[in-house]
Design an enzyme around this catalytic site. Structure first.
Site, PDB file in Angstrom:
ATOM      1  N   SER A 167       6.025  -0.064   3.980  1.00  0.00           N
ATOM      2  CA  SER A 167       5.450   0.471   5.208  1.00  0.00           C
ATOM      3  C   SER A 167       5.077  -0.673   6.132  1.00  0.00           C
ATOM      4  O   SER A 167       4.794  -1.789   5.684  1.00  0.00           O
ATOM      5  CB  SER A 167       4.190   1.281   4.868  1.00  0.00           C
ATOM      6  OG  SER A 167       3.427   1.553   6.026  1.00  0.00           O
TER       7      SER A 167
ATOM      8  N   TYR B 168      -3.860   1.501   0.728  1.00  0.00           N
ATOM      9  CA  TYR B 168      -2.436   1.680   1.022  1.00  0.00           C
ATOM     10  C   TYR B 168      -1.842   0.387   1.589  1.00  0.00           C
ATOM     11  O   TYR B 168      -0.753  -0.045   1.198  1.00  0.00           O
ATOM     12  CB  TYR B 168      -2.264   2.830   2.012  1.00  0.00           C
ATOM     13  CG  TYR B 168      -0.827   3.213   2.289  1.00  0.00           C
ATOM     14  CD1 TYR B 168      -0.126   4.031   1.406  1.00  0.00           C
ATOM     15  CD2 TYR B 168      -0.172   2.774   3.439  1.00  0.00           C
ATOM     16  CE1 TYR B 168       1.194   4.400   1.664  1.00  0.00           C
ATOM     17  CE2 TYR B 168       1.133   3.137   3.704  1.00  0.00           C
ATOM     18  CZ  TYR B 168       1.817   3.947   2.812  1.00  0.00           C
ATOM     19  OH  TYR B 168       3.115   4.303   3.062  1.00  0.00           O
TER      20      TYR B 168
END
Length: 308
Positions: free
Chosen positions: A175, A232
């Site tokens: 990501s 994350y």
């Protein structure tokens, strides 16, 4: 002309984790339509089988197989490896796609902003997600366990089969949140980026320190990513670093990571700006790079990009 000769992908075997929905499912669909034999894995067997059937229904020629996989369970990964060995004898492409958000979100909130979403730009959507997400220590631990340790567990289980391929490839779905610019400490940025010296052992020590600091509410004080989705961001940064470590360790393989972009999925509560089809393009593109293509690289939607 023989089909195997005209289509270089027709004999390749690709495996996708978290393949029952979202970007994972669309990636399986794209690969199958290109002639690869695709192993779709999912934690939930019923949902996995439904996904396989959906691909077969939309493309009768698609060769798609299902096997159950919990990326956090070593015995599950071992059973998968046995299946691949018995069924195909090798694996050509592993796409580590399975992941969790690392935050607690109320899906009902989406309905409240449904009419406003189309009027929001990307930054407004990300900010809305941040404001409506709650980070807990348990969610942070699960985020590490799935997004980093799960990918590593599956990779290690399947590496012997990938090494039997003439062109083994590992694709880690990361990501933009995993870029090192999100770290507030220059020292941490340098350590995650120092691939000449960074080891898996040290990388996992850093993840342990992050969780300790998370629990003690010391993320900001010690320079970890803040501003939402901290776990994350750290897990994906670790996955990027692991990608580079592996590429250095196995130079004959092609091992890369990428961002699919901000996609409308369950994980983003459908606040993303890309469709599933658009989100699958980058994983498929990186999976099908030439056998002598880049390794140890990170790809954004414009091509090879910086880890920072």
């Amino acid at each position: 002309m023989d089909a195997a000769v005209s289509n270089p992908w027709s004999n390749r075997i690709a495996l996708v984790t978290g393949g029952n929905k979202g970007v994972g499912l669309e990636t399986c669909r794209h690969l199958a339509t290109k002639g690869l034999r695709v192993v779709l894995t999912a934690r939930n067997t019923a949902r996995g089988l439904e996904a396989v059937e959906a691909i077969r229904t939309s493309s009768a020629a698609a060769e798609v197989f299902f096997h159950q996989l919990d990326v956090t369970d070593p015995s599950s990964a071992a059973r998968l490896a046995d299946f691949i060995r018995d069924q195909f004898g090798r694996l050509d492409i592993l796409i580590n796609n399975a992941g969790v958000s690392g935050v607690d979100r109320d899906p009902l909130l989406v309905a409240k902003v449904k009419d406003q979403v189309e009027g929001m730009d990307v930054n407004q959507r990300v900010e809305w997600m941040r404001e409506n997400s709650k980070e807990t220590y348990e969610e942070a631990k699960q985020c590490m366990r799935t997004n980093y340790y799960g990918a590593k567990l599956v990779t290690e289980a399947l590496l012997p089969l990938l090494q039997l391929s003439s062109c083994g490839k590992i694709v880690n779905v990361s990501s933009g949140f995993g870029l090192l610019r999100h770290f507030n400490s220059e020292e941490l940025r340098k350590e995650f980026d120092d691939i000449d010296n960074l080891t898996e052992k040290r990388l996992e020590e850093l993840l342990g320190l992050f969780l300790e600091d998370f629990k003690a509410n010391l993320l900001e004080a010690h320079g970890w990513p803040t501003g939402g989705s901290s776990a994350y961001k750290v897990a994906k940064a670790a996955l990027n670093a692991y990608t580079r470590i592996l590429a250095k360790k196995y130079p004959t393989m092609r091992i890369n990571c990428l961002t699919p972009g901000y996609v409308k999925t369950d994980m983003s509560m459908h606040m993303g700006v890309l469709t599933l089809e658009e989100g699958a393009r980058n994983p498929v593109k990186v999976a099908l790079l030439p056998d002598d293509g880049s390794t140890g690289a990170y790809f954004d939607l414009n091509g090879e990009a910086s880890f920072v």
